[in-house]
Enzyme design. Structure first.
Site, PDB file in Angstrom:
ATOM      1  N   HIS A 178      20.621  51.749  67.388  1.00  0.00           N
ATOM      2  CA  HIS A 178      21.579  52.742  66.894  1.00  0.00           C
ATOM      3  C   HIS A 178      20.824  54.039  66.607  1.00  0.00           C
ATOM      4  CE1 HIS A 178      25.358  54.084  65.156  1.00  0.00           C
ATOM      5  NE2 HIS A 178      24.668  54.610  64.161  1.00  0.00           N
ATOM      6  N   SER A 213      26.705  59.047  65.892  1.00  0.00           N
ATOM      7  CA  SER A 213      27.348  57.989  65.113  1.00  0.00           C
ATOM      8  C   SER A 213      28.732  58.455  64.640  1.00  0.00           C
ATOM      9  CB  SER A 213      26.441  57.564  63.957  1.00  0.00           C
ATOM     10  OG  SER A 213      26.848  56.335  63.402  1.00  0.00           O
ATOM     11  N   ASP A 229      23.070  48.096  70.338  1.00  0.00           N
ATOM     12  CA  ASP A 229      23.333  48.800  69.084  1.00  0.00           C
ATOM     13  C   ASP A 229      23.948  47.824  68.079  1.00  0.00           C
ATOM     14  OD1 ASP A 229      24.316  50.396  66.995  1.00  0.00           O
ATOM     15  OD2 ASP A 229      24.983  51.981  68.339  1.00  0.00           O
TER      16      ASP A 229
END
Length: 338
Positions: free
Chosen positions: A290, A138, A264
Site C-alpha cells: 500500500h 489512498s 495491497d
C-alpha cells in the site's frame, strides 16, 4: 524522463505488509522546501496548502494525501522533491484537520469528498499558467477519482491524473482492514482519529456519541459513529457504497492512471475493478504493498513511484500534442492562406 520499468519489488523486501510498512518508516525521505498558504473555505473553515514553488509557466502537480497523511508523508515528500528537480510547482492540500491544527467546522474529510477536491482544483487552475496535473494517494486517490468521474468533461481543467493505492471498493477494503494482521493499520489510524474526534466534541458538544466513538475498534464502527453522519451518509454501509470510486471509473474522460498493487493489504487484488473508460489506464503490479513501491538495494529508495507518476503525465502530454498536431492537408491549407 523515460517511463520506469514495470514495478518489481526488491528480493530483500517480500510480502505486502513489509512493502507497505518499510517505505513509510525506514527509507529516508528527501528534504522539501514547502511554503504554506491558508485558504479560507466557503463554509468558514480553512484548508492549509503546502507549496513547492517552481518556474513560471511550468506544470503544477497537486497531490491529495491519504487517511491521516500530510505533506510530510513519505510519498508526498518523494513526489514533491521530484517535482522540484524538474523546476515544476507542487501543491499538497491538507484535508480538514490534517495540517497540524484542528479545523473550525463540524466536519472532517472522507473518501468521497469530491466537492472539496473540486474547490481546491479550481482555485489552483485559476492561478496556474501551465499544465495542471492531479495525483491522489489512498483515500485522496479515491476522492480524486470520485471527482473525475462525477465531473466528467468538466474535470478537463486538469490535464491528467494519477490515483495510487486508492481503496476503489471501500466495503471490501474495510473488511480487509478489520481482521488479522491488518488490524495493525486500523489501530494506527484510530490512534490519531479518536483524539481529533474528542477535540471536535469539545468544540461541538453532542456532535456524535462519545461512548460509541471510544468503543469503536475498527473503521466500520468508527465510520458509523463519525464519518458517515457528519458527511451526509446514512451509515457506514451507505458511505462505503456511495463513496467507492469503482462506480465512476467508466465515467472518467481525463487521461488517468489507476495504480494498485495486487498485494495491497488495504484492498486485495481479487477486488480490483477490471473495466474502466478508455481514458483510464488500470495498472495492477503483483507487488508494491500500500503506497510502498520501494526500489533498489537496502536501505531502498522511494523514487520509483514519483518517476511513474511524472512519467504518466509526460506521456499524457505527448499523446495530447500528437493528437493536436496538424496533418499534411492542414499545413498545406495554412500555407496557401499565408
Amino acid at each position: 524522463m523515460p517511463l520506469p520499468l514495470p514495478y518489481k519489488s526488491p528480493l530483500w523486501l517480500p510480502g505486502g505488509h513489509l512493502q507497505t510498512m518499510y517505505p513509510a518508516v525506514a527509507i529516508a525521505r528527501p528534504a522539501v522546501a514547502y511554503r504554506r498558504e491558508r485558504w479560507e473555505a466557503p463554509d468558514g473553515d480553512f484548508v492549509d496548502v503546502d507549496f513547492v514553488d517552481g518556474e513560471p509557466g511550468k506544470p503544477l502537480v497537486v497531490l491529495f494525501h491519504g487517511l491521516e497523511g500530510s505533506s510530510a508523508s513519505h510519498y508526498a515528500r518523494a513526489l514533491m522533491a521530484a517535482v522540484a528537480v524538474r523546476g515544476w510547482s507542487g501543491a499538497v492540500p491538507h484535508f480538514r484537520g490534517c495540517s497540524g491544527e484542528p479545523n473550525r467546522a463540524p466536519r472532517f474529510y472522507h473518501s468521497g469528498d469530491a466537492g472539496e477536491i473540486d474547490w481546491i482544483v479550481r482555485r489552483l487552475r485559476a492561478r496556474t499558467e501551465g499544465k495542471l496535473y492531479a495525483a491522489g494517494v489512498s483515500l485522496g486517490g479515491n476522492a480524486l477519482l470520485r471527482w473525475l468521474g462525477e465531473s466528467q468533461r468538466q474535470a478537463g481543467i486538469v490535464d491528467a491524473a494519477v490515483a495510487v493505492s486508492a481503496p476503489l471498493d471501500l466495503a471490501r477494503g474495510g473488511e480487509s482492514l478489520s481482521s488479522g494482521l491488518n488490524m495493525v493499520y486500523t489501530r494506527m489510524f484510530l490512534k490519531t482519529l479518536k483524539p481529533k474526534c474528542l477535540a471536535k466534541l469539545a468544540q461541538f458538544p453532542g456532535l456524535f456519541d462519545r461512548d460509541s466513538l471510544m468503543a469503536a475498534r475498527d473503521l466500520y464502527a468508527f465510520d458509523n459513529v463519525v464519518t458517515a453522519p457528519l458527511h451526509g451518509y446514512r451509515d457506514t454501509d451507505d458511505y462505503w457504497h456511495r463513496a467507492s470510486a469503482r462506480h465512476v471509473l467508466g465515467d472518467i474522460t481525463v487521461s488517468t492512471l489507476v495504480l494498485n498493487a495486487r498485494n495491497d493489504p488495504f484492498l486485495p487484488g481479487i477486488y480490483l475493478p477490471k473495466t474502466a473508460s478508455r481514458a483510464v489506464t488500470l495498472e495492477y503490479p503483483e507487488h508494491g504493498g500500500h503506497v510502498g513501491f520501494a526500489a533498489g538495494n537496502p536501505p531502498g529508495r522511494l523514487d520509483w513511484l514519483p518517476r511513474r507518476i511524472l512519467g504518466f503525465f509526460d506521456a499524457a502530454q505527448a499523446t495530447f500534442q500528437a493528437t493536436r498536431a496538424p496533418g499534411a492537408d492542414e499545413l498545406c491549407e495554412a500555407a496557401a492562406h499565408g
